[in-house]
Design a protein around this motif. Structure first.
Motif, PDB file in Angstrom:
ATOM      1  N   ALA A   1      -7.886  -4.860  -7.782  1.00  0.00           N
ATOM      2  CA  ALA A   1      -6.450  -4.862  -8.036  1.00  0.00           C
ATOM      3  C   ALA A   1      -5.648  -4.817  -6.743  1.00  0.00           C
ATOM      4  CB  ALA A   1      -6.084  -3.675  -8.929  1.00  0.00           C
ATOM      5  N   LEU A   2      -6.092  -4.018  -5.779  1.00  0.00           N
ATOM      6  CA  LEU A   2      -5.387  -3.980  -4.494  1.00  0.00           C
ATOM      7  C   LEU A   2      -5.503  -5.327  -3.788  1.00  0.00           C
ATOM      8  CD1 LEU A   2      -3.793  -2.521  -2.331  1.00  0.00           C
ATOM      9  CD2 LEU A   2      -5.928  -1.515  -1.494  1.00  0.00           C
ATOM     10  N   LYS A   3      -6.654  -5.972  -3.892  1.00  0.00           N
ATOM     11  CA  LYS A   3      -6.794  -7.321  -3.345  1.00  0.00           C
ATOM     12  C   LYS A   3      -5.792  -8.263  -3.994  1.00  0.00           C
ATOM     13  CE  LYS A   3     -10.102 -11.158  -3.067  1.00  0.00           C
ATOM     14  NZ  LYS A   3     -11.502 -11.598  -3.356  1.00  0.00           N
ATOM     15  N   SER A   4      -5.625  -8.164  -5.301  1.00  0.00           N
ATOM     16  CA  SER A   4      -4.635  -8.986  -6.004  1.00  0.00           C
ATOM     17  C   SER A   4      -3.246  -8.772  -5.441  1.00  0.00           C
ATOM     18  CB  SER A   4      -4.660  -8.657  -7.503  1.00  0.00           C
ATOM     19  OG  SER A   4      -3.537  -9.218  -8.166  1.00  0.00           O
ATOM     20  N   ARG A   5      -2.876  -7.522  -5.250  1.00  0.00           N
ATOM     21  CA  ARG A   5      -1.530  -7.234  -4.735  1.00  0.00           C
ATOM     22  C   ARG A   5      -1.366  -7.781  -3.311  1.00  0.00           C
ATOM     23  NH1 ARG A   5       0.855  -1.137  -4.802  1.00  0.00           N
ATOM     24  NH2 ARG A   5       0.808  -1.509  -7.065  1.00  0.00           N
ATOM     25  N   ILE A   6      -2.357  -7.565  -2.470  1.00  0.00           N
ATOM     26  CA  ILE A   6      -2.283  -8.037  -1.080  1.00  0.00           C
ATOM     27  C   ILE A   6      -2.095  -9.552  -1.041  1.00  0.00           C
ATOM     28  CG2 ILE A   6      -3.666  -8.381   1.014  1.00  0.00           C
ATOM     29  CD1 ILE A   6      -4.915  -5.586   0.388  1.00  0.00           C
ATOM     30  N   LEU A   7      -2.841 -10.276  -1.873  1.00  0.00           N
ATOM     31  CA  LEU A   7      -2.790 -11.732  -1.820  1.00  0.00           C
ATOM     32  C   LEU A   7      -1.525 -12.290  -2.464  1.00  0.00           C
ATOM     33  CD1 LEU A   7      -6.540 -12.628  -2.409  1.00  0.00           C
ATOM     34  CD2 LEU A   7      -5.232 -12.695  -0.273  1.00  0.00           C
ATOM     35  N   VAL A   8      -0.958 -11.600  -3.442  1.00  0.00           N
ATOM     36  CA  VAL A   8       0.345 -12.027  -3.973  1.00  0.00           C
ATOM     37  C   VAL A   8       1.413 -11.891  -2.894  1.00  0.00           C
ATOM     38  CG1 VAL A   8       2.204 -11.354  -5.556  1.00  0.00           C
ATOM     39  CG2 VAL A   8      -0.110 -11.704  -6.428  1.00  0.00           C
ATOM     40  N   TYR A   9       1.404 -10.788  -2.169  1.00  0.00           N
ATOM     41  CA  TYR A   9       2.343 -10.640  -1.058  1.00  0.00           C
ATOM     42  C   TYR A   9       2.115 -11.740  -0.014  1.00  0.00           C
ATOM     43  CZ  TYR A   9       4.500  -6.138  -2.255  1.00  0.00           C
ATOM     44  OH  TYR A   9       5.254  -5.147  -2.847  1.00  0.00           O
ATOM     45  N   ALA A  10       0.861 -11.987   0.322  1.00  0.00           N
ATOM     46  CA  ALA A  10       0.559 -12.977   1.356  1.00  0.00           C
ATOM     47  C   ALA A  10       1.005 -14.376   0.965  1.00  0.00           C
ATOM     48  CB  ALA A  10      -0.943 -12.965   1.644  1.00  0.00           C
ATOM     49  N   ALA A  11       1.026 -14.672  -0.335  1.00  0.00           N
ATOM     50  CA  ALA A  11       1.436 -15.992  -0.812  1.00  0.00           C
ATOM     51  C   ALA A  11       2.943 -16.118  -0.985  1.00  0.00           C
ATOM     52  CB  ALA A  11       0.738 -16.297  -2.136  1.00  0.00           C
TER      53      ALA A  11
ATOM     54  N   ALA B   1      -6.189 -11.994  -9.157  1.00  0.00           N
ATOM     55  CA  ALA B   1      -5.705 -11.327 -10.365  1.00  0.00           C
ATOM     56  C   ALA B   1      -6.604 -11.639 -11.555  1.00  0.00           C
ATOM     57  CB  ALA B   1      -4.266 -11.749 -10.650  1.00  0.00           C
ATOM     58  N   ASP B   2      -7.054 -12.885 -11.629  1.00  0.00           N
ATOM     59  CA  ASP B   2      -7.922 -13.289 -12.737  1.00  0.00           C
ATOM     60  C   ASP B   2      -9.238 -12.523 -12.714  1.00  0.00           C
ATOM     61  OD1 ASP B   2      -8.205 -14.978 -15.031  1.00  0.00           O
ATOM     62  OD2 ASP B   2      -9.600 -16.225 -13.896  1.00  0.00           O
ATOM     63  N   ALA B   3      -9.700 -12.175 -11.527  1.00  0.00           N
ATOM     64  CA  ALA B   3     -10.939 -11.398 -11.430  1.00  0.00           C
ATOM     65  C   ALA B   3     -10.774 -10.017 -12.054  1.00  0.00           C
ATOM     66  CB  ALA B   3     -11.361 -11.271  -9.966  1.00  0.00           C
TER      67      ALA B   3
ATOM     68  N   ILE C   1      -5.037   1.625 -13.195  1.00  0.00           N
ATOM     69  CA  ILE C   1      -6.117   1.153 -12.330  1.00  0.00           C
ATOM     70  C   ILE C   1      -6.293   2.088 -11.142  1.00  0.00           C
ATOM     71  CG2 ILE C   1      -6.926  -0.768 -10.905  1.00  0.00           C
ATOM     72  CD1 ILE C   1      -5.371  -2.658 -12.734  1.00  0.00           C
ATOM     73  N   PHE C   2      -5.190   2.488 -10.548  1.00  0.00           N
ATOM     74  CA  PHE C   2      -5.233   3.474  -9.472  1.00  0.00           C
ATOM     75  C   PHE C   2      -4.012   4.355  -9.646  1.00  0.00           C
ATOM     76  CE2 PHE C   2      -4.785   4.605  -4.787  1.00  0.00           C
ATOM     77  CZ  PHE C   2      -5.871   5.476  -4.789  1.00  0.00           C
ATOM     78  N   ALA C   3      -4.231   5.659  -9.713  1.00  0.00           N
ATOM     79  CA  ALA C   3      -3.137   6.568 -10.032  1.00  0.00           C
ATOM     80  C   ALA C   3      -3.284   7.863  -9.260  1.00  0.00           C
ATOM     81  CB  ALA C   3      -3.105   6.856 -11.535  1.00  0.00           C
ATOM     82  N   ARG C   4      -2.158   8.486  -9.023  1.00  0.00           N
ATOM     83  CA  ARG C   4      -2.134   9.852  -8.472  1.00  0.00           C
ATOM     84  C   ARG C   4      -2.052  10.784  -9.665  1.00  0.00           C
ATOM     85  NH1 ARG C   4      -3.005  14.124  -6.322  1.00  0.00           N
ATOM     86  NH2 ARG C   4      -1.831  15.104  -4.643  1.00  0.00           N
ATOM     87  N   LEU C   5      -3.172  11.385 -10.014  1.00  0.00           N
ATOM     88  CA  LEU C   5      -3.210  12.228 -11.204  1.00  0.00           C
ATOM     89  C   LEU C   5      -2.601  13.582 -10.896  1.00  0.00           C
ATOM     90  CD1 LEU C   5      -6.680  11.316 -12.702  1.00  0.00           C
ATOM     91  CD2 LEU C   5      -4.458  10.218 -13.005  1.00  0.00           C
ATOM     92  N   ARG C   6      -1.769  14.036 -11.813  1.00  0.00           N
ATOM     93  CA  ARG C   6      -0.999  15.248 -11.604  1.00  0.00           C
ATOM     94  C   ARG C   6      -1.333  16.269 -12.688  1.00  0.00           C
ATOM     95  NH1 ARG C   6       1.517  17.011  -8.024  1.00  0.00           N
ATOM     96  NH2 ARG C   6       3.553  17.330  -8.957  1.00  0.00           N
ATOM     97  N   PRO C   7      -1.231  17.563 -12.386  1.00  0.00           N
ATOM     98  CA  PRO C   7      -1.320  18.568 -13.453  1.00  0.00           C
ATOM     99  C   PRO C   7      -0.110  18.437 -14.364  1.00  0.00           C
ATOM    100  CG  PRO C   7      -0.612  19.576 -11.389  1.00  0.00           C
ATOM    101  CD  PRO C   7      -0.977  18.163 -11.056  1.00  0.00           C
ATOM    102  N   ALA C   8      -0.187  19.052 -15.539  1.00  0.00           N
ATOM    103  CA  ALA C   8       0.955  19.017 -16.456  1.00  0.00           C
ATOM    104  C   ALA C   8       2.208  19.496 -15.725  1.00  0.00           C
ATOM    105  CB  ALA C   8       0.669  19.882 -17.675  1.00  0.00           C
ATOM    106  N   ASN C   9       3.305  18.766 -15.885  1.00  0.00           N
ATOM    107  CA  ASN C   9       4.489  19.050 -15.075  1.00  0.00           C
ATOM    108  C   ASN C   9       5.738  18.449 -15.698  1.00  0.00           C
ATOM    109  OD1 ASN C   9       5.148  16.267 -13.893  1.00  0.00           O
ATOM    110  ND2 ASN C   9       2.974  16.464 -13.443  1.00  0.00           N
TER     111      ASN C   9
ATOM    112  N   ILE D   1      -1.004  -6.589 -12.819  1.00  0.00           N
ATOM    113  CA  ILE D   1      -2.003  -7.634 -12.609  1.00  0.00           C
ATOM    114  C   ILE D   1      -1.674  -8.866 -13.455  1.00  0.00           C
ATOM    115  CG2 ILE D   1      -4.443  -8.208 -12.752  1.00  0.00           C
ATOM    116  CD1 ILE D   1      -3.645  -6.124 -10.569  1.00  0.00           C
ATOM    117  N   LEU D   2      -1.252  -8.645 -14.700  1.00  0.00           N
ATOM    118  CA  LEU D   2      -0.846  -9.769 -15.539  1.00  0.00           C
ATOM    119  C   LEU D   2       0.336 -10.512 -14.920  1.00  0.00           C
ATOM    120  CD1 LEU D   2      -1.100  -8.183 -19.118  1.00  0.00           C
ATOM    121  CD2 LEU D   2      -2.752  -9.694 -17.988  1.00  0.00           C
ATOM    122  N   LEU D   3       1.278  -9.762 -14.391  1.00  0.00           N
ATOM    123  CA  LEU D   3       2.431 -10.381 -13.735  1.00  0.00           C
ATOM    124  C   LEU D   3       2.024 -11.084 -12.444  1.00  0.00           C
ATOM    125  CD1 LEU D   3       4.940  -7.495 -14.419  1.00  0.00           C
ATOM    126  CD2 LEU D   3       5.236  -9.854 -15.208  1.00  0.00           C
ATOM    127  N   ASN D   4       1.102 -10.482 -11.695  1.00  0.00           N
ATOM    128  CA  ASN D   4       0.602 -11.140 -10.487  1.00  0.00           C
ATOM    129  C   ASN D   4      -0.012 -12.497 -10.819  1.00  0.00           C
ATOM    130  OD1 ASN D   4       1.319  -8.870  -9.027  1.00  0.00           O
ATOM    131  ND2 ASN D   4      -0.772  -8.174  -8.666  1.00  0.00           N
TER     132      ASN D   4
END
Length: 540
Positions: A186-196, A233-235, A269-277, A404-407
């Protein structure tokens, strides 16, 4: 505690790596600067509660930043601090008491995190110095030139490709939130969308000359970069690891609302998990709900949401009424924006009650607190509030499947195939609770051109990912900042006469200023002075 104390103890070694994870959401934080400033008010999506010239978020939206006046040191320092931590961790890892398997796994995690922090640097500054595995000492004299944009992209993509072959697909519960194979893809997808994208795909800022053009972007446009982004993104999509979090049974679009109130779900896909808050409730809720409401949605953003039939409010067949503007809107509208009359939990009543934002409405009204006529609802739990009620299970979605779908849709459209973007948009709109219509198109016009689809996709991305740290960067990579980042944001001024409301669109009082050189940040003059081999970004 010294290095020997840390890396001769397995628990402390893991704590050191966990500290690198701690900063992964440094840019996402809503209280990033001055305890209440973030990127959102420096866009056309939001207005900041403060207007003092020294407030960091004000400097950003007012355009008064410069290489000397650049108080946003975390854009540069936080990534490089953590890159150094990763390099130190990797250098010490073979001698730690961790098992061979754990050494292998944590090395992959650390390398992912290093790419994560490099990406934050590259999207803000263009090409930056790549330091490999080097660990600089406190007395080292460092004078490293910037790598080209292409070199930075290829380094990040190569690292992610290598990591993804061996890093776990998932973990047991005690390790949720760690880097995974899907996160690499997913991070590769984001990097390559920016690069394009236009800013980087041969679209160097006009003031860039000579070798500086290669440092801040690819020198020339290549449509193949869009295909590469689509493939990345398709990957992710074809991996089968993730899916949209769907619930249209409880209420239309409820899955879109509820996904942010889960620490773990099919979409993160990648998250900063937090305690209940009450992270977001404290920050966003209106005064009657005990919140600080540090920034408010703009009417620009409110206008971007279509109707429940999927048609734009500017479409005369959409059913939109300026005299009753919040009826029959895309369900994401109400899950993103608290508008006049919207229901939200009030602790004193232990029930949901309307929030009133009309002129001079007690505590919450236009001219009393909100300057736009709105409050942020996105990622907030409508069944609790800052002023009372239970804490909420929560993860901060740093990358989620909807992106990812939007990418994919954006990238494949730019290759000249808008028809391939339709299924991804339909998937998103179906989850959003938009009506399918008799043709099952969810309000999408048939046979759109690349330009028409681009316009729709940019809007769809804006509303789906609102307040998730995308609009600020999308304005830049699309090179639309000059067009949408100058002037005054729009607000909704509502006056009340008994049970009748009158709606008037007015301008904010906060002037936004965006200049071409602001597509990339200046490198702090203090860094340039320390490392003369580094050249400054164009226009600064």
């Amino acid at each position: 505690m010294g290095e020997k104390d840390v890396f001769t103890d397995s628990a402390r070694t893991m704590q050191f790596l966990n500290a690198v994870y701690t900063d992964v959401a440094f840019s996402y934080r809503k209280d990033r600067w001055d305890n209440h400033g973030s990127l959102d008010p420096a866009t056309d999506d939001a207005e900041y509660t403060y207007s003092g010239a020294t407030q960091k978020a004000v400097i950003l939206y007012a355009g008064t930043l410069s290489p000397v006046n650049f108080p946003f040191t975390d854009f540069w320092n936080t990534p490089y601090t953590n890159i150094r931590r990763v390099n130190l961790f990797l250098s010490k890892l073979p001698s730690t008491p961790l098992s061979a398997g754990m050494q292998s796994r944590t090395a992959l995690e650390a390398r992912f995190l290093r790419v994560w922090y490099y990406f934050h640097l590259v999207r803000a500054f263009g090409g930056v110095p790549l330091i490999g595995d080097k660990v600089f000492g406190i007395n080292d004299i460092i004078n490293i030139p910037r790598n080209s944009y292409e070199e930075c992209v290829e380094y990040m993509v190569s690292e992610l490709d290598n990591i993804a072959t061996a890093i776990p697909v998932g973990y047991a519960e005690q390790d949720y939130g760690r880097a995974t194979r899907g996160a690499c893809l997913a991070l590769k997808s984001r990097i390559l969308v920016y690069a394009a994208s236009p800013l980087f795909n041969g679209g160097a800022i006009d003031k860039a000359q000579g070798d500086l053009r290669k440092i801040v972007s690819y020198p020339a446009y290549d449509v193949a970069r869009w295909q590469r982004a689509a493939d990345a993104a398709d990957a992710v999509i074809k991996s089968g690891y993730y899916s949209l979090f769907v619930d249209n049974t409880t209420e239309p679009g409820y899955g879109f609302y509820n996904v942010f109130l889960k620490r773990v779900n099919s979409e993160f896909i990648f998250a900063r998990l937090r305690p209940a808050n009450k992270d977001f409730e404290n920050f966003y809720n209106p005064p009657t709900r005990g919140g600080a409401s540090y920034h408010w949605p703009s009417h620009n953003l409110a206008e971007a949401f279509p109707m429940k039939n999927g048609k734009s409010i500017t479409d005369p067949t959409s059913g939109y009424s300026a005299a009753n503007p919040y009826v029959n809107r895309d369900p994401r509208f109400g899950y993103t924006i608290t508008y006049n009359g919207a229901l939200y939990y009030r602790a004193s009543a232990n029930a949901k009650q309307p929030v009133y934002t009309y002129v001079n409405a007690a505590q919450d009204g236009y001219g009393i607190r909100t300057t736009t006529g709105y409050y942020v609802a996105k990622m907030c739990d409508a069944n609790t509030s800052a002023g009372g009620g239970a804490n909420t299970e929560r993860g901060w979605a740093l990358i989620r499947y909807a992106e990812i779908l939007l990418n994919y849709a954006e990238a494949v459209n730019e290759t000249g195939h808008p028809e391939l973007a339709y299924p991804k948009l339909i998937e998103l709109r179906q989850r959003a609770g938009i009506d399918p219509g008799v043709d099952n198109s969810y309000g999408l016009a048939p046979n759109m051109t690349v330009v028409q689809m681009r316009t729709l996709l940019q809007n769809e991305r804006r509303i789906e990912l609102a307040f998730e740290e995308h609009r600020f960067w999308d304005m830049r990579r699309w090179k639309i900042g000059v067009a949408v980042g100058n002037g005054y944001n729009k607000c909704m001024k509502i006056t009340s006469s008994g049970s009748t409301y009158t709606y008037e669109v007015v301008n904010s009082i906060r002037l936004h200023n965006f200049r071409e050189e602001m597509y990339l940040f200046p490198i702090m003059q203090s860094e340039i002075s320390k490392m003369p081999a580094m050249v400054q970004n164009p226009g600064w």
